[in-house]
Design an enzyme around this catalytic site. Structure first.
Site, PDB file in Angstrom:
ATOM      1  N   TYR A   1      43.311  16.029  33.052  1.00 58.99           N
ATOM      2  CA  TYR A   1      42.336  14.951  33.143  1.00 58.99           C
ATOM      3  C   TYR A   1      42.978  13.571  33.200  1.00 58.99           C
ATOM      4  CZ  TYR A   1      42.532  13.540  28.169  1.00 58.99           C
ATOM      5  OH  TYR A   1      42.922  13.046  26.960  1.00 58.99           O
TER       6      TYR A   1
ATOM      7  N   LYS B   1      42.327   2.946  28.986  1.00 54.85           N
ATOM      8  CA  LYS B   1      41.984   3.744  30.166  1.00 54.85           C
ATOM      9  C   LYS B   1      40.543   3.507  30.594  1.00 54.85           C
ATOM     10  CE  LYS B   1      40.037   7.429  29.468  1.00 54.85           C
ATOM     11  NZ  LYS B   1      40.158   8.820  29.108  1.00 54.85           N
TER      12      LYS B   1
ATOM     13  N   GLU C   1      42.131  10.938  36.093  1.00 50.63           N
ATOM     14  CA  GLU C   1      41.577   9.619  35.768  1.00 50.63           C
ATOM     15  C   GLU C   1      42.432   8.498  36.360  1.00 50.63           C
ATOM     16  OE1 GLU C   1      39.229  10.674  31.630  1.00 50.63           O
ATOM     17  OE2 GLU C   1      41.245   9.880  31.464  1.00 50.63           O
TER      18      GLU C   1
ATOM     19  N   CYS D   1      42.523   6.472  25.401  1.00 51.72           N
ATOM     20  CA  CYS D   1      41.082   6.357  25.664  1.00 51.72           C
ATOM     21  C   CYS D   1      40.613   4.930  25.958  1.00 51.72           C
ATOM     22  CB  CYS D   1      40.260   6.829  24.474  1.00 51.72           C
ATOM     23  SG  CYS D   1      41.059   7.940  23.332  1.00 51.72           S
TER      24      CYS D   1
ATOM     25  N   HIS E   1      11.708   9.885  34.059  1.00 52.47           N
ATOM     26  CA  HIS E   1      11.695   9.716  35.494  1.00 52.47           C
ATOM     27  C   HIS E   1      11.724   8.234  35.864  1.00 52.47           C
ATOM     28  CE1 HIS E   1      10.968  10.923  39.593  1.00 52.47           C
ATOM     29  NE2 HIS E   1      10.032  10.009  39.689  1.00 52.47           N
TER      30      HIS E   1
ATOM     31  N   GLU F   1      17.153  13.945  34.261  1.00 49.90           N
ATOM     32  CA  GLU F   1      15.923  14.758  34.218  1.00 49.90           C
ATOM     33  C   GLU F   1      16.104  16.072  34.972  1.00 49.90           C
ATOM     34  OE1 GLU F   1      12.380  13.346  36.288  1.00 49.90           O
ATOM     35  OE2 GLU F   1      13.603  12.106  37.611  1.00 49.90           O
TER      36      GLU F   1
ATOM     37  N   CYS G   1      45.168   6.580  21.265  1.00 44.66           N
ATOM     38  CA  CYS G   1      43.827   6.335  21.806  1.00 44.66           C
ATOM     39  C   CYS G   1      43.575   4.842  21.997  1.00 44.66           C
ATOM     40  CB  CYS G   1      42.794   6.941  20.860  1.00 44.66           C
ATOM     41  SG  CYS G   1      41.121   6.772  21.443  1.00 44.66           S
TER      42      CYS G   1
END
Ligand code: FAD
Length: 465
Positions: free
Chosen positions: A182, A56, A186, A53, A441, A446, A48
């Site tokens: 993934y 990356k 990526e 992770c 908002h 939302e 990682c």
């Protein structure tokens, strides 16, 4: 807790591998009174921190910059044509990783864990060879992680794997990414964002197997809009290398593609070669993952395993969670269990995906019917800039209980948004809870609390038609 008998061993616990899971397990075991050592043969922090992770995500940030620059004009900014320098990004990233390696070393020494910068292998269920030294432990924890698979077709040796991508001498002009998980997605986004002419090939009909089908299709469309050449049902059958270094990939279907780099991101395998599993009586499954029970005990009662090497969910927070369960159950008399349901996740694609809970197909299979609330829209940020990228938001609601059983998003900050909603999700939030939550908002998030009418009901019978 260790008893007197355990002191006939050098350590109460010996951890093999100082990655995400091993470091946490070692620290927490030591904090609970165990005498702990850990061996690391390559890099502190594991996959990682060094080739996963962290680097990356740093590359992902870099790859988003051109979009920001393009968007600037609509907001009144005149920005010169951006120029990119690969060695600067690569070396700044490496400096940051080295800083993190140092932090990991301090974490271990502050926790009183003895660190061996060496390869460890099992001699038997209580004995290790650590860089030529014999060390004994009452318990051994295997946390050796995994490594990228390499294909076997002719010319595959000209390709690279994800580990190599973080240290390339130069950035290629053209690249092929082979794979549909993934990591492949990526890297296709990173390469394209950094200005590389990028083709992604995947053997199946659609990449990101296991993710919601609408999410997969939406991302494929957005990647194509940005200019990634996505080709499904396609593999490389062989590769040749010309004298000038150009690679020629022969694709299934007969076409050839010239490129400067081929990245194979075609899955990972447990890092168990030559580890001495047999000598210790540790069994593996058909895929080579170490078999464990709910307490992470292997088929040898003094040997445990956690993280990618047991192939449950290959994510850093999961390896850490397993390490915590192991440490607290073994050395603090607790009976924790790792809950593998509803683990939120992100794909740092361009645009990113954030997800928690079931895909539509999984939800229909489990509940028979789900109400689907779905919206696709251009986020406000893209209005003035003219950026055509669209976001997708999708909620799946089980009609009888009103519980939200799946939440999916493709769009800016999807990972950050999914992480927040994951708490509500785990607390069992219903659609009524979502509806009664006041939105912030204007945000994209939302939308998740303002989708009033279902778009459709997905039912098992209809899905089967
Ligand atoms: P690792 O972190 O792999 O650690 C194992 C350690 O053991 C390594 O340091 C290795 O050198 C060492 N070792 C192996 N054998 C021996 C031995 N015999 N003796 C001594 N040392 C040994 N996860 C996420 O959650 N989010 C992400 O965004 C993400 N992105 C990723 C991107 C890429 C490109 C990759 C490859 C992975 C990514 N992951 C991500 C997955 C994540 O990195 C792993 O799930 C996690 O690192 C697993 O932790 P681990 O402790 O099981 O093993």
């Amino acid at each position: 807790m260790s008893d007197t008998a355990s002191h006939s061993y050098d350590y109460d616990l010996f951890v093999i591998g100082a990655g995400s899971g091993g470091v946490r397990a070692a620290r927490m075991s030591s904090a609970n009174g165990a005498r702990v050592a850990i061996a690391e043969e390559r890099f502190l922090g594991g996959t990682c921190v060094n080739v996963g992770c962290v680097p990356k995500k740093l590359f992902t940030y870099a790859a988003h910059v051109p979009d920001e620059v393009k968007d600037a004009a609509g907001y009144g900014w005149t920005v010169g044509a951006p120029r990119f320098d690969w060695p600067t990004l690569r070396d700044n990233k490496t400096a940051e990783i080295e800083r993190l390696n140092g932090i990991y070393e301090k974490l271990l020494s502050n926790a009183g864990v003895t660190l061996y910068n060496a390869r460890a292998t099992l001699v038997d269920a209580h004995t290790l060879d650590v860089g030529g030294e014999t060390v004994t432990a009452e318990r051994i924890l295997i946390a050796v992680g995994g490594r990228p698979n390499r294909p076997s077709e002719p010319g595959a040796e000209y390709g690279v794997v994800s580990d190599d991508m973080f240290y390339l001498d130069e950035l290629p002009k053209r690249a092929i990414v082979a794979g549909g998980g993934y990591i492949a997605v990526e890297f296709a986004g990173i390469l394209h964002g950094l200005g590389v002419e990028t083709t992604q090939l995947y053997r199946g009909d659609m990449f990101l197997r296991g993710f919601d089908d609408d999410v997969r299709a939406h991302l494929a469309e957005e990647m194509r809009k940005k200019g990634v050449d996505l080709r499904f049902n396609t593999i490389i059958e062989k590769t040749e290398k010309r004298e000038d270094g150009t690679l020629v990939a022969h694709l299934s279907g007969g076409e050839t593609l010239e490129t400067d780099l081929i990245l194979y991101a075609i899955g990972r395998s447990p890092n168990t070669d030559g580890l001495g599993l047999e000598a210790a009586g540790v069994e593996t499954d058909a895929k080579g993952a170490i078999k464990v029970d709910d307490d992470y005990r292997t088929t040898a009662s003094s040997v445990y395993a956690i993280g990618d090497v047991i192939d449950r969910v290959q994510l850093t927070p999961v390896a850490i969670g397993e390490g915590m369960v192991f440490a607290f159950n073994t050395f603090a008399g607790q009976s924790r269990k790792m809950d593998y349901r509803d683990i939120p996740s992100a794909v740092f694609s361009h645009p990113p995906i954030g997800s928690v809970g079931l895909s539509e197909a999984e939800a229909v299979a489990e509940y028979g019917a789900v109400d689907v609330y779905q919206a696709s829209f251009r986020p406000m940020k893209n209005t003035l800039s003219g950026n055509q990228e669209k976001a997708l938001m999708k909620l799946l609601v089980e009609p009888k209980s009103d519980r939200v059983v799946g939440l999916h998003m493709v769009g800016p900050e999807a990972g950050e948004i999914a992480q927040g909603f994951a708490v509500a999700f785990r607390a069992g939030a219903t659609k009524a809870d979502f509806d009664s939550t006041v939105g912030i908002h204007p945000t994209s998030a939302e939308e998740f609390v303002t989708m009033r009418e279902p778009t459709r009901r997905a039912e098992a019978s209809k899905a089967a038609e």
